[in-house]
Design a protein around this motif. Structure first.
Motif, PDB file in Angstrom:
ATOM      1  N   ALA A  83       0.813  -1.236   0.013  1.00 31.33           N
ATOM      2  CA  ALA A  83       0.094  -0.138   0.196  1.00 31.33           C
ATOM      3  C   ALA A  83       1.046   1.328  -0.073  1.00 31.33           C
ATOM      4  O   ALA A  83       1.964   1.196   0.617  1.00 31.33           O
ATOM      5  CB  ALA A  83      -0.906   0.193   1.223  1.00 31.33           C
ATOM      6  N   SER A  84       0.405   2.356  -0.549  1.00 29.84           N
ATOM      7  CA  SER A  84       1.139   3.695  -0.444  1.00 29.84           C
ATOM      8  C   SER A  84       0.962   4.134   1.029  1.00 29.84           C
ATOM      9  O   SER A  84      -0.419   3.986   1.464  1.00 29.84           O
ATOM     10  CB  SER A  84       0.413   4.776  -1.462  1.00 29.84           C
ATOM     11  N   LYS A  85       1.808   4.830   1.669  1.00 19.95           N
ATOM     12  CA  LYS A  85       1.410   5.077   2.849  1.00 19.95           C
ATOM     13  C   LYS A  85       1.738   6.280   3.482  1.00 19.95           C
ATOM     14  O   LYS A  85       1.901   6.550   5.010  1.00 19.95           O
ATOM     15  CB  LYS A  85       2.105   3.977   4.059  1.00 19.95           C
ATOM     16  N   ALA A  86       2.075   7.236   2.844  1.00 14.73           N
ATOM     17  CA  ALA A  86       2.476   8.818   3.562  1.00 14.73           C
ATOM     18  C   ALA A  86       1.286   9.544   3.538  1.00 14.73           C
ATOM     19  O   ALA A  86       0.432   9.964   2.535  1.00 14.73           O
ATOM     20  CB  ALA A  86       3.511   9.272   2.679  1.00 14.73           C
ATOM     21  N   VAL A  87       0.977  10.204   4.821  1.00 16.11           N
ATOM     22  CA  VAL A  87      -0.139  10.903   4.902  1.00 16.11           C
ATOM     23  C   VAL A  87      -0.135  12.008   4.221  1.00 16.11           C
ATOM     24  O   VAL A  87      -1.325  12.499   3.451  1.00 16.11           O
ATOM     25  CB  VAL A  87      -0.297  11.102   6.553  1.00 16.11           C
ATOM     26  N   GLY A  88       1.034  12.915   4.072  1.00 15.49           N
ATOM     27  CA  GLY A  88       1.169  13.959   3.468  1.00 15.49           C
ATOM     28  C   GLY A  88       0.747  13.842   1.911  1.00 15.49           C
ATOM     29  O   GLY A  88       0.106  14.734   1.212  1.00 15.49           O
ATOM     30  N   GLU A  89       1.331  12.791   1.349  1.00 14.61           N
ATOM     31  CA  GLU A  89       1.170  12.464  -0.068  1.00 14.61           C
ATOM     32  C   GLU A  89      -0.075  12.174  -0.331  1.00 14.61           C
ATOM     33  O   GLU A  89      -0.589  12.532  -1.594  1.00 14.61           O
ATOM     34  CB  GLU A  89       2.111  11.318  -0.380  1.00 14.61           C
ATOM     35  N   SER A  90      -0.816  11.403   0.526  1.00 16.18           N
ATOM     36  CA  SER A  90      -2.160  11.072   0.288  1.00 16.18           C
ATOM     37  C   SER A  90      -3.114  12.361   0.130  1.00 16.18           C
ATOM     38  O   SER A  90      -4.072  12.408  -0.484  1.00 16.18           O
ATOM     39  CB  SER A  90      -2.719  10.190   1.250  1.00 16.18           C
ATOM     40  N   VAL A  91      -3.035  13.434   0.982  1.00 19.20           N
ATOM     41  CA  VAL A  91      -3.702  14.749   1.030  1.00 19.20           C
ATOM     42  C   VAL A  91      -3.413  15.254  -0.589  1.00 19.20           C
ATOM     43  O   VAL A  91      -4.436  15.711  -1.117  1.00 19.20           O
ATOM     44  CB  VAL A  91      -3.321  15.739   1.962  1.00 19.20           C
ATOM     45  N   ASN A  92      -2.282  15.069  -1.215  1.00 18.31           N
ATOM     46  CA  ASN A  92      -2.004  15.742  -2.332  1.00 18.31           C
ATOM     47  C   ASN A  92      -2.366  14.918  -3.347  1.00 18.31           C
ATOM     48  O   ASN A  92      -2.667  15.437  -4.767  1.00 18.31           O
ATOM     49  CB  ASN A  92      -0.615  16.082  -2.516  1.00 18.31           C
ATOM     50  N   GLU A  93      -2.420  13.730  -3.432  1.00 16.85           N
ATOM     51  CA  GLU A  93      -2.722  12.797  -4.385  1.00 16.85           C
ATOM     52  C   GLU A  93      -3.712  11.601  -3.998  1.00 16.85           C
ATOM     53  O   GLU A  93      -3.386  10.313  -3.819  1.00 16.85           O
ATOM     54  CB  GLU A  93      -1.452  11.969  -4.664  1.00 16.85           C
ATOM     55  N   PRO A  94      -4.837  12.043  -3.786  1.00 16.64           N
ATOM     56  CA  PRO A  94      -5.996  11.040  -3.270  1.00 16.64           C
ATOM     57  C   PRO A  94      -6.466   9.874  -3.908  1.00 16.64           C
ATOM     58  O   PRO A  94      -6.241   8.850  -3.590  1.00 16.64           O
ATOM     59  CB  PRO A  94      -7.086  11.780  -3.010  1.00 16.64           C
ATOM     60  N   LEU A  95      -6.363  10.127  -5.418  1.00 19.00           N
ATOM     61  CA  LEU A  95      -6.874   9.057  -6.349  1.00 19.00           C
ATOM     62  C   LEU A  95      -5.677   7.975  -6.428  1.00 19.00           C
ATOM     63  O   LEU A  95      -6.240   6.651  -6.456  1.00 19.00           O
ATOM     64  CB  LEU A  95      -7.124   9.818  -7.683  1.00 19.00           C
ATOM     65  N   LYS A  96      -4.352   8.446  -6.235  1.00 22.35           N
ATOM     66  CA  LYS A  96      -3.222   7.454  -6.311  1.00 22.35           C
ATOM     67  C   LYS A  96      -3.580   6.414  -4.981  1.00 22.35           C
ATOM     68  O   LYS A  96      -3.249   5.310  -5.219  1.00 22.35           O
ATOM     69  CB  LYS A  96      -2.268   8.191  -6.090  1.00 22.35           C
ATOM     70  N   TYR A  97      -3.946   6.931  -3.819  1.00 19.20           N
ATOM     71  CA  TYR A  97      -4.103   6.173  -2.825  1.00 19.20           C
ATOM     72  C   TYR A  97      -5.365   5.362  -2.674  1.00 19.20           C
ATOM     73  O   TYR A  97      -5.145   4.177  -2.315  1.00 19.20           O
ATOM     74  CB  TYR A  97      -4.167   7.093  -1.408  1.00 19.20           C
ATOM     75  N   TYR A  98      -6.476   5.907  -3.340  1.00 18.74           N
ATOM     76  CA  TYR A  98      -7.470   4.779  -3.454  1.00 18.74           C
ATOM     77  C   TYR A  98      -7.604   3.704  -4.442  1.00 18.74           C
ATOM     78  O   TYR A  98      -7.715   2.854  -4.242  1.00 18.74           O
ATOM     79  CB  TYR A  98      -8.777   5.693  -3.853  1.00 18.74           C
ATOM     80  N   GLU A  99      -6.836   4.147  -5.423  1.00 14.78           N
ATOM     81  CA  GLU A  99      -6.675   3.145  -6.456  1.00 14.78           C
ATOM     82  C   GLU A  99      -5.566   1.958  -5.898  1.00 14.78           C
ATOM     83  O   GLU A  99      -5.847   0.738  -5.864  1.00 14.78           O
ATOM     84  CB  GLU A  99      -5.789   3.510  -7.837  1.00 14.78           C
ATOM     85  N   ASN A 100      -4.473   2.396  -5.528  1.00 20.87           N
ATOM     86  CA  ASN A 100      -3.524   1.496  -4.808  1.00 20.87           C
ATOM     87  C   ASN A 100      -3.716   0.783  -3.656  1.00 20.87           C
ATOM     88  O   ASN A 100      -3.488  -0.324  -3.705  1.00 20.87           O
ATOM     89  CB  ASN A 100      -2.026   2.417  -4.656  1.00 20.87           C
ATOM     90  N   ASN A 101      -4.402   1.420  -2.617  1.00 18.46           N
ATOM     91  CA  ASN A 101      -4.683   0.633  -1.404  1.00 18.46           C
ATOM     92  C   ASN A 101      -6.077  -0.059  -1.327  1.00 18.46           C
ATOM     93  O   ASN A 101      -6.018  -0.873  -0.757  1.00 18.46           O
ATOM     94  CB  ASN A 101      -4.637   1.863  -0.441  1.00 18.46           C
ATOM     95  N   ILE A 102      -7.113   0.543  -2.162  1.00 25.34           N
ATOM     96  CA  ILE A 102      -8.368  -0.297  -2.232  1.00 25.34           C
ATOM     97  C   ILE A 102      -8.505  -1.332  -3.414  1.00 25.34           C
ATOM     98  O   ILE A 102      -8.794  -2.524  -3.122  1.00 25.34           O
ATOM     99  CB  ILE A 102      -9.431   0.763  -2.295  1.00 25.34           C
ATOM    100  N   ASN A 103      -8.039  -0.919  -4.511  1.00 23.46           N
ATOM    101  CA  ASN A 103      -8.161  -1.783  -5.729  1.00 23.46           C
ATOM    102  C   ASN A 103      -7.197  -3.140  -5.305  1.00 23.46           C
ATOM    103  O   ASN A 103      -7.757  -4.365  -5.567  1.00 23.46           O
ATOM    104  CB  ASN A 103      -7.763  -1.378  -6.870  1.00 23.46           C
TER     105      ASN A 103
END
Length: 342
Positions: A83-103
């Motif tokens: 999974a992607s795991k950086a809080v700050g990065e997730s705020v700036n790139e939410p779609l990357k986190y939803y795609e990578n962590n959920i799918n």
């Protein structure tokens, strides 16, 4: 011999868990896409345990490859770190986190269901609690609206796992980590961030060794004793051992529910400034730092009540804060000697 899949097994927590699994007698296979890890970790795991895990390099977002893997391999349990795991990065790139962590979670669970693999450990996070109303935080604390997309992916991931276990043969345990730090005592594996570190300890060690000019402390106006945020810092080896205990619980059918949740922390909190001072004392290094603005998504304080994990998993953190900081510093010095990182 039980064969365990570790996704993201060359990452920080994954690699330490692979070592503990091998030393506990499990046969380990790793899937990692190397997006936030290095292939050299595989050889370093092998040099610690004397056993080379099977390794498959591909992205879990490739659904067909996930299904092919489970069709071809006999797997007895899965520990899911990828999974992607950086809080700050997730705020700036939410779609990357939803795609990578959920799918990826959905694809792995579907493939497990299709191939009768029943035991699943989910890498969750104390971020699901947000800023808890009471400290220390117990597992019964309400899950609050997430402060970041990263935290939200952990909440959604838990819901997906819980709902899947109710309608399938799957048994799942979500381990809610607090703040993993430190490195293996051998100094052969540790936290190896690519680019600028997102986490406190590697930023501290990189500053101490001269890679970074100074440490940025995000905010000194929190309602804490010294104004800096408080977290529960747990040694990564202690955290890895919690996964072995959770896996054994599932394999031996000792789980009381099909879906269970456990906090994994030390039970006490330290502020950022306390960590800085403890590092300076443990390593005899002076650390340059400056106070900067608060960071989006950060909360004031979080530390665990670990009573449930101690009782049900027969697990308790054993290594001290000094152990954590010294091992992280020894790892950083080893990296520097070997010029693994520019």
């Amino acid at each position: 011999m039980q064969r365990i899949l570790v996704t993201g097994g060359l990452g920080f927590i994954g690699s330490h868990t692979v070592v503990e699994l091998q030393q506990a007698g499990y046969d380990v296979v790793i899937i990692d896409d190397l997006s936030n890890s290095q292939l050299s970790v595989l050889d370093r795991i092998t040099s610690i345990t004397g056993m080379k895990p099977d390794f498959h390099q591909f992205d879990l977002k490739e659904k067909e490859k996930v299904h092919q893997f489970f069709q071809q391999e006999k797997i007895d349990g899965v520990i899911h770190f990828a999974a992607s795991k950086a809080v700050g990065e997730s705020v700036n790139e939410p779609l990357k986190y939803y795609e990578n962590n959920i799918n990826t979670l959905v694809y792995v669970l579907k493939a497990m269901n299709n191939n009768q693999v029943e035991n699943f450990i989910f890498s969750s996070s104390c971020t699901v609690y947000g800023q808890a109303d009471e400290l220390p935080i117990t597992e019964s604390a309400p899950v609050k609206t997430a402060e970041s997309p990263y935290g939200n992916t952990k909440q959604i991931g838990e819901e997906i796992l819980k709902e899947t276990t109710t309608v399938s043969n799957l048994n799942g345990i979500a381990l809610r980590y607090f703040n993993p730090i430190g490195a293996h005592a051998s100094a052969k594996i540790g936290e190896l961030p690519i680019g600028v570190p997102q986490n406190l300890i590697p930023y501290i060690t990189q500053t101490a060794i001269g890679i970074r000019e100074e440490l940025s402390i995000f905010g000194d106006d929190y309602p804490t004793e010294d104004g800096t945020a408080i977290r529960d810092y747990i040694h990564v080896v202690d955290l890895a051992k919690a996964h072995i205990k959770a896996l054994e619980r599932l394999i031996e059918n000792r789980n009381k529910e099909k879906y269970e949740v456990f906090n994994v922390g030390t039970g006490s909190g330290s502020s950022v400034l306390e960590i800085v001072k403890a590092f300076e004392k443990a390593t005899n290094q002076d650390l340059a730092y400056k106070i900067v603005e608060r960071r989006a998504g950060d909360i004031t304080a979080a530390f665990a009540d670990t009573t449930l994990a101690e009782k049900e998993l027969n697990w308790k953190a054993e290594l001290t804060l000094e152990d954590c900081l010294l091992s992280a510093w020894n790892w950083q010095k080893k990296i520097h000697e070997n010029t693994l990182v520019e």
